[in-house]
Structure formats: structure tokens, C-alpha cells
Design a protein around this motif. Structure first.
Motif: not given
Length: 364
Positions: A213-222, A224-233
Motif C-alpha cells: 500500500d505505502s510504496i506506491p503512495a510515496i512514489f507519487g510524491l518523489t 528518488s529511491a533515497f528519499i523514499v527509503f529514508t522517509a520509510n525508515i
């Protein structure tokens, strides 16, 4: 958009790795139920750490990347808070002693980080090569938003009763009680698994669903894989302490699921608009980009996300206070003073069992 400095990315992962390692060692060496003060201090520390990182993003990478991180972090954090409802159900259904719930949550966080890391790597690779995937992500988020808004919670109640869990019980020798935080123990001279294994499997399965659910949601905002991963962490760090801190407050956030459905729908629409803007599919507009499709700026996304969460929290607390006052004026019915309509679909008996369960010694 310029690439993020390599030194900044490497330094970030080193610091976050050390923080997570320290947190893990603390849980393993000192299993206990944290007090409200301890949980509050840890949550404040992790939120403060995320805000410091956001400030560094603005300084070293610019406002665009900084805004993307803040929007992604808030979205993932909001989804994580909603997921705590499911964790409460799992802990209650399996009567996990509160002393060991921290360790269960920490294992769940590690599983979530591994799964999300895999999903992020795959998602980044797919996005890099297939721009049309944004159409699928957008449609999926719109569907998820609809399910989020209309779901009665009955599916969550069955989180511990799926077929895989039932199969494990029939295939693996299982004790009837916990043996501290052990996964295996000895009963009548035979080595068997404890119910803790079932809890870990259930947590892992729910983490997998959360990642979808969450990964597609944040890829809608950026992108950048780095930003996606750090936001999740940063969203997952402190989730363990937040579980103990929120406790009863979570039952008052009755409009949170509706706020999350609005956020997911908004991001879904943003993804579809972006897909139209970069369209390469031959059967849509002859394979040409749809220039009139607007690109929603990051600051607009951030404003919508923050405003939706704030309105939902304030409305939930007002509604909860009002219904609690009405119940008090009508006279207590069960001595709790809680309003049934504002309580999530959790069996009170199960929650009480989780609160009061003691560590039982297995039969020898």
C-alpha cells in the motif's frame, strides 16, 4: 533535478544504521513495557531526528528534495499510525505478554524495512524504464482509498486467523503457552515452537501488505529511491514506542482512516496526472505527452497532506469528547465511559487479555 550528493546519502545510512542497531540492542537486553514518559521521550527523539534530517535536506539538497522528504515522511508516518490498529489486534488475539511486545514490534520493524527496501528497489527500477507504471500505481491507490474509506474492519479482525497461520499450527509442533520471548522451547522432553513464531509470521504478513500500500503512495510524491527509503525508515523508527504512547488515544482517532483515504486518493490522482504528462503509450493521445495535464507541485502535496491530517485529528478529538460527554450525561453503562462508535473493531476482551497476560511457563 540534480542528483543527491553521494556523501550525504552514505552518511545518512551510516547514522540511521547505528541508531537502529542501538535501538535493537536496547530491546533485546532490556525487554520491558515502557512507561508513558519513556515512550513519549523516544517518540519525541525520533520525530526530532526526522525534522533535523528534513532541515539538512533543505540545506544540502534544496527545497524541492526537502519538501519531497517531508511530504513522504508525513504520509508514511500517517499510514504507520493507522497500521498500529492492526498491531493492537494481533497482540491481543495472541495474548502476547506486554513485557515482550516491544521485541515483537522491533522484529516487525526489521521485517518491514527489509521488505520495503526490496519493494523500493524494484519500484525505482520499474519507474526508470516504464513510465506507464504510474497509471497502474494511480489506479491502485484510488482503489486502496476506496477500500480504506468503506472497510468495516472485519478483515482486520481476522488478521491472526488466515489459512497460512492455521496450516502452521497443523504442521509444526506448537506449545500452548509462551516461554518468555523464545521461539522454541521444550515440552515433555521434546523441542517445540512457541506461539511467538505465529506472532512473528503474522506481523511479517501484515508488513508485506503495508508495503504494497505505502510504496506506491510515496512514489507519487518523489521518484528518488533515497528519499523514499529514508522517509520509510524515519516513519518506522519510533513506531514501537508510539504503540505504547498512543494506546487509548488511538481509539479516539475515528476519522484517521477517512483522512488516509483522502490522502491516498489525492496521490492517486497526482500519479495519473503525472502519467498523462509523461505518457508514452501509443493508444493514449497517439503516444504523445498530454501537455495540458497539470503537474501538482510538491508544496501543494505537502499542504494537502498536512491539512487533511490536522483536520482529521481535530475533528476526531472533538467528536470523541462530545460523545464521551453525552454518555456521561446519560449515565455510565459499563463503567468505562467510552463510546462504542469511536472504538475500532477490536474485541475488548482480547485487548484486556493482552494487557493482563503473564508469561506462562511451558509444561515440562
Amino acid at each position: 533535478m540534480p542528483a543527491l550528493p553521494v556523501a550525504f546519502e552514505v552518511g545518512t545510512f551510516i547514522v540511521l544504521g547505528l541508531v537502529l542497531l542501538f535501538d535493537l540492542l536496547l530491546v533485546v537486553k532490556r525487554p520491558h513495557e515502557p512507561s508513558m514518559k519513556e515512550a513519549g521521550l523516544w517518540v519525541a527523539f525520533y520525530v526530532g531526528l526526522a525534522l533535523v534530517f528534513a532541515a539538512l535536506m533543505f540545506v544540502f539538497t534544496g527545497p524541492e528534495y526537502g519538501g519531497q522528504f517531508v511530504a513522504g515522511w508525513i504520509t508514511e508516518y500517517s499510514l504507520s499510525i493507522d497500521n498500529l490498529f492492526v498491531f493492537i489486534i494481533i497482540m491481543a488475539r495472541f495474548s502476547v505478554p506486554r513485557k515482550y511486545q516491544q521485541e515483537v514490534l522491533m522484529v516487525g520493524i526489521i521485517i518491514a524495512l527489509v521488505l520495503r527496501g526490496i519493494f523500493i528497489a524494484l519500484g525505482a527500477a520499474v519507474i526508470e524504464n516504464f513510465s506507464w507504471i504510474f497509471f497502474i500505481f494511480g489506479a491502485f491507490l484510488l482503489y486502496t482509498a476506496y477500500k480504506q474509506a468503506t472497510d468495516s474492519g472485519e478483515d482486520e479482525e481476522e488478521a491472526g486467523d488466515n489459512k497460512l497461520i492455521a496450516k502452521l499450527r497443523t504442521v509444526l509442533p506448537m506449545s500452548d503457552s509462551y516461554d518468555g520471548n523464545k521461539i522454541r522451547t521444550v515440552v515433555n522432553g521434546k523441542k517445540v515452537f512457541t506461539p511467538m513464531l505465529i506472532v512473528f509470521v503474522t506481523i511479517g504478513l501484515t508488513d508485506l501488505l503495508f508495503a504494497v500500500d505505502s510504496i506506491p503512495a510515496i512514489f507519487g510524491l518523489t521518484q528518488s529511491a533515497f528519499i523514499v527509503f529514508t522517509a520509510n525508515i524515519f516513519a518506522l523508527m519510533g513506531l514501537r514506542q508510539l504503540y505504547f504512547l498512543l494506546g487509548g488515544l488511538m481509539t479516539r482517532l475515528i476519522y484517521l482512516k477517512h483522512a488516509l483515504s483522502v490522502i491516498l486518493a489525492f496521490i492517486g490522482i497526482k500519479l495519473i496526472l503525472h502519467a498523462m504528462h509523461v505518457n508514452e503509450l501509443p493508444f493514449i493521445n497517439g503516444g504523445e505527452h498530454i501537455e495540458w495535464a497539470p503537474e501538482i507541485p510538491t508544496f501543494v502535496s505537502l499542504a494537502v497532506i498536512v491539512a487533511t491530517i490536522v483536520v482529521a485529528v481535530i475533528a476526531s478529538l472533538i467528536r470523541s469528547d462530545a460523545t464521551g460527554q453525552d454518555k456521561a450525561e446519560d449515565g455510565p453503562t459499563d463503567g468505562t465511559g467510552d463510546d462504542a462508535s469511536s472504538t475500532p473493531a477490536v474485541d475488548p476482551g482480547l485487548v484486556e487479555a493482552a494487557d493482563e497476560a503473564d508469561v506462562k511457563e511451558p509444561r515440562r
